[in-house]
Scaffold this active site. Sequence first.
Site, PDB file in Angstrom:
ATOM      1  N   GLN A   1       0.827  -1.199   0.000  1.00 19.95           N
ATOM      2  CA  GLN A   1       0.000   0.000   0.000  1.00 19.95           C
ATOM      3  C   GLN A   1       0.866   1.255   0.000  1.00 19.95           C
ATOM      4  O   GLN A   1       0.358   2.357  -0.101  1.00 19.95           O
ATOM      5  CB  GLN A   1      -0.871   0.053   1.266  1.00 19.95           C
ATOM      6  CG  GLN A   1      -2.033  -0.913   1.292  1.00 19.95           C
ATOM      7  CD  GLN A   1      -2.718  -0.886   2.643  1.00 19.95           C
ATOM      8  OE1 GLN A   1      -2.578  -1.822   3.424  1.00 19.95           O
ATOM      9  NE2 GLN A   1      -3.471   0.157   2.951  1.00 19.95           N
TER      10      GLN A   1
ATOM     11  N   PHE B   1      -6.254  -3.825   3.379  1.00 19.31           N
ATOM     12  CA  PHE B   1      -6.991  -3.437   4.593  1.00 19.31           C
ATOM     13  C   PHE B   1      -6.096  -2.844   5.678  1.00 19.31           C
ATOM     14  O   PHE B   1      -6.432  -2.886   6.858  1.00 19.31           O
ATOM     15  CB  PHE B   1      -7.780  -4.632   5.153  1.00 19.31           C
ATOM     16  CG  PHE B   1      -8.547  -5.389   4.106  1.00 19.31           C
ATOM     17  CD1 PHE B   1      -9.591  -4.786   3.435  1.00 19.31           C
ATOM     18  CD2 PHE B   1      -8.193  -6.677   3.757  1.00 19.31           C
ATOM     19  CE1 PHE B   1     -10.279  -5.463   2.434  1.00 19.31           C
ATOM     20  CE2 PHE B   1      -8.874  -7.368   2.757  1.00 19.31           C
ATOM     21  CZ  PHE B   1      -9.918  -6.754   2.106  1.00 19.31           C
TER      22      PHE B   1
ATOM     23  N   ARG C   1      -5.620   8.019  16.913  1.00 17.93           N
ATOM     24  CA  ARG C   1      -6.944   7.984  16.275  1.00 17.93           C
ATOM     25  C   ARG C   1      -7.979   7.373  17.226  1.00 17.93           C
ATOM     26  O   ARG C   1      -9.142   7.783  17.222  1.00 17.93           O
ATOM     27  CB  ARG C   1      -6.900   7.251  14.942  1.00 17.93           C
ATOM     28  CG  ARG C   1      -8.206   7.324  14.162  1.00 17.93           C
ATOM     29  CD  ARG C   1      -8.054   6.863  12.720  1.00 17.93           C
ATOM     30  NE  ARG C   1      -7.484   7.877  11.860  1.00 17.93           N
ATOM     31  CZ  ARG C   1      -8.176   8.809  11.198  1.00 17.93           C
ATOM     32  NH1 ARG C   1      -9.494   8.843  11.287  1.00 17.93           N
ATOM     33  NH2 ARG C   1      -7.574   9.699  10.445  1.00 17.93           N
TER      34      ARG C   1
ATOM     35  N   ARG D   1      -8.013  -1.225   8.774  1.00 17.38           N
ATOM     36  CA  ARG D   1      -9.228  -0.442   8.504  1.00 17.38           C
ATOM     37  C   ARG D   1      -9.881   0.119   9.779  1.00 17.38           C
ATOM     38  O   ARG D   1     -10.351  -0.645  10.634  1.00 17.38           O
ATOM     39  CB  ARG D   1     -10.217  -1.340   7.779  1.00 17.38           C
ATOM     40  CG  ARG D   1     -11.334  -0.618   7.074  1.00 17.38           C
ATOM     41  CD  ARG D   1     -12.211  -1.627   6.379  1.00 17.38           C
ATOM     42  NE  ARG D   1     -13.043  -1.028   5.356  1.00 17.38           N
ATOM     43  CZ  ARG D   1     -13.677  -1.725   4.418  1.00 17.38           C
ATOM     44  NH1 ARG D   1     -13.569  -3.026   4.373  1.00 17.38           N
ATOM     45  NH2 ARG D   1     -14.416  -1.113   3.522  1.00 17.38           N
TER      46      ARG D   1
ATOM     47  N   GLU E   1     -12.941   3.344   5.394  1.00 15.74           N
ATOM     48  CA  GLU E   1     -12.935   2.936   6.798  1.00 15.74           C
ATOM     49  C   GLU E   1     -14.260   3.152   7.532  1.00 15.74           C
ATOM     50  O   GLU E   1     -14.677   2.286   8.313  1.00 15.74           O
ATOM     51  CB  GLU E   1     -11.817   3.679   7.560  1.00 15.74           C
ATOM     52  CG  GLU E   1     -10.425   3.214   7.189  1.00 15.74           C
ATOM     53  CD  GLU E   1      -9.361   4.134   7.759  1.00 15.74           C
ATOM     54  OE1 GLU E   1      -9.320   5.313   7.347  1.00 15.74           O
ATOM     55  OE2 GLU E   1      -8.590   3.697   8.607  1.00 15.74           O
TER      56      GLU E   1
END
Lengths: 163, 790
Positions: free
Chosen positions: B205, B236, B318, B350, B730
């Site tokens: 990714q 993911f 997060r 995710r 997400e």
Amino acid sequence: MLQMNTLTITTTINRRNYTLCINPNQTLLDILREELGLSGTKRGCEIGECGACTVLMNGRAVNACLVLAPQIEGQEILTVEGLAVGEQLHSLQEAFLEHEAVHCGFCTPGMLLSAKELLDENPNPPETDIRFAISGNLCRCTGYVQIVEAIQAASANKPERKP
Amino acid sequence: MPPHKSHNKPVKQAVPHESASKHVTGEAVYVDDILVNRQLLVGRVVYSPHAHARIKSFDLSAARCVPGVHAVLSYKDIPGHNQMGPVVKDEVCLAENEVVCVGQAMFLIAAETEDQAREAERLIRIEYEHLPTILTIDEAIAQNSFLGPSRTMQRGNPDQELQKAQHRIKGELRTGAQEHWYLESQVCLCILGEGREMNVFSSTQHPSETQALIAEVLGIPKNEVVVEIRRMGGAFGGKETQANHTACWTALLCNATRRPVKIRLFRDDDMKMTGKRHRFLSRYEVGFDDEGNLLAATFELNSDGGCAADLSFAILERAMLHADNAYYIPNVSVLARVCKTNLPSNTAFRGFGGPQGMALIEHVIDRVARFLHQDPLEIRHKNFYGIDSRNVTHYGETVEHNRLHIIYEQLVASSEYDERRKAIAAFNNSSEFLKKGMALTPVKFGISFTTTFLNQAGALVNIYKDGTILVNHGGTEMGQGLHTKMQQVAAAEFGVNLDKVKVNATNTSKVPNTSATAASAGADLNGMAVKNAVDTLKSRIAESLAQYWSEQNPDTSTAQHSVHFENDSIVDIEHPARRISFADAMPLMNLRQVSLSATGFYKTPDIGWDKTKGWGKPFHYYAFGMACTEVLVDTLTGHHTILRTDILHDVGDSLNPQIDLGQVEGGYIQGNGWVTTEEIKWDDKGNLLTHSPDTYKIPSVQDIPKDFRVHLLQNVPNPDTIRRSKAVAEPPFMLALSTWLAIKDAVSAVANHAFEPSFSLPATNEVIVLATEDLKKRMRENPPGEAPTQ
């Protein structure tokens, strides 16, 4: 590999006849991907759990990772590469395109062949049968909805569909 | 076709995935499908069988003598740095004197066949001295084993306000790890060019980071390394940093043998060696009034980072930023830390901490509702962020364009929530062992990398003389439909048909120094970069064509701003007779010496975030959604069935409704795996027990709702994004918390909702049965009517 272990077999793959010199420890998946370059059939788990390597053997869906090469002697194998006839896509292929049933695409070849086995047996299956038919094919992207819809659409397109 | 599809089709073009026709014929090429000549060697990784040990000695000499084996490498054979930590340099490429988890790479083997490589592995002699292990969050906390310092965020005075609140409850919640289970396991193919050139085909990714780390382990400049990825078979988050490992190992073997090398991890090895979603142990205390208004909360989040930092700090951040989910809490503090354990380093997945933060607050709300004998939906609605007031988060960002209330109103009506709630109560009164439950939960998810500088993207757009267009951008395709969306953006901006636009494989020599395709931001960032490049080209073409038409028509000149791109043509809208097809215009541009290649760039405006103060505007905007899930639970076996799910999700003006619906459905189902059947277990030696699909259960088609109704929220253009769209990947994952709480609701019905069930996440059959039996025991000890809710 020791040469004395090899076997010669004849088989039919995607309507073409092959005479192959194989090692009995090889799987059908090895034969397809490594010997014949038919890389449309995917390696997912190699223990028959994920269904990414599903192909048809005499019309029945099998996990190519669990079929040993000698078992394909005299059998008819169909892989994703043989689903279209010439330029003409199979109705399932058309429906997968139409319904966005392809995300990462890694489960797609196996899904198509499990679905083909179902529709060949029952051209107009109820949704419960569709879910059952692809319950051995894992998909991590789609949540399966678009795949089930695509198979429904392909079945509805069959000419022998009941009114 | 179910009704929901027909509602959503007209929003924007619903075009098939740009590679879909290749996928259905088996022609789509993944890394493992790339044809290589017979020089190709098989790469194998020898990894640690111990969770923590000192390597006293090792002997590779016998392994190196196996016929067909071309290289057996240890850390001593690494020409550059033995390091591949993406943020913190705390992760060696190959173990030196110590192993810190089962699955840690120690040696690399390249051989002509897999059998030869395995034979060589058997002949490696290693002596270990076992060292003490830390394998759980509880052990890590007890032994003060943390990665980095703890973090805090605070607004108001939660400690003081908790004391003043009418009601206070406290408790803890455990949420489990999750394996990515991308269908395509980690894979990389390296082929040498001339000299030091290294051509890398990696299922990654983050090609730019893969390129950088390979250059560092090989000790060569980055301009000698080209990383390319056409597509991944799922990622993911699992290939955001941890694809780098397989790529570095492959490059080392390729460099050592001077032959092409491929490493494709076997499924079990992949599951043992790579990190997972972080499991969390979260503690909370919340104060509220009789009406259920949340007044104050303190949260403590402890994540299991595993043996190295990887992206754990950003993931923890997060989680902290989503501990509020959709709710305004005037006084909040969040304390958070990453535990260091002897497990593989946990990584992006995710939601990136969002699910763990949201699971906590949704659990708290559910418990508050049960305490007050109210429907949890009432408590949720009461505490939603407001439109004009009560609209600032605990980290200082104002919740703008709040869609919570409109989604709530529409979904409560369309899901027939009130009627079904009554029907469920009636069913449960008449059924002793089968119980139904339902929950409607919201998602508010912040879009942007919280590490602000990462919010940038590049593109390179070429037009050729036949009028065809080749788009390169920094994003990677992993099944999310990014390339399709980029194709649509370029075609729409140029006013040409989609078949004129091809999107190239992602390649570090075309677009350099990119961010990972992550944080749901792929289309937002790269779409703007593609548009920027297209705008540059259109401006050049318009200027030249305006001159050309003006030369042809000296009396009525063409102004550059009158030159428009539409219907596969370029036209002077003031003089419509001056029209040329896009394809015919390009040879003319070439004759007129106009460059038909342009780069594009984008950086997200209006964001700024002070990590140390925990205050600012980390997110460009929020994505919203809600799900209502109804389940049937067999309380004797713990088996559950999802009877019906209604989802309404906000993607702004969808770039491609079919892709976005698929993302919402797929995200919700993947989330359902996390909250129900996907249980990760390690033994007391740090061995992963669930390392295969026969012991680790991701959802199959039989696990999806019997009745599944998914809609995109209509008429909600998102300001200041590519074609007014919103990120999608997400946010829908966390809609699955409705399934978890619906199951809890069904279990709670066993005791007529008088007691709080002992619950954790995932709600496996075991958790359900144990919670049920516990409730029955508590009922016997405290007959309903006499007992408090706790």
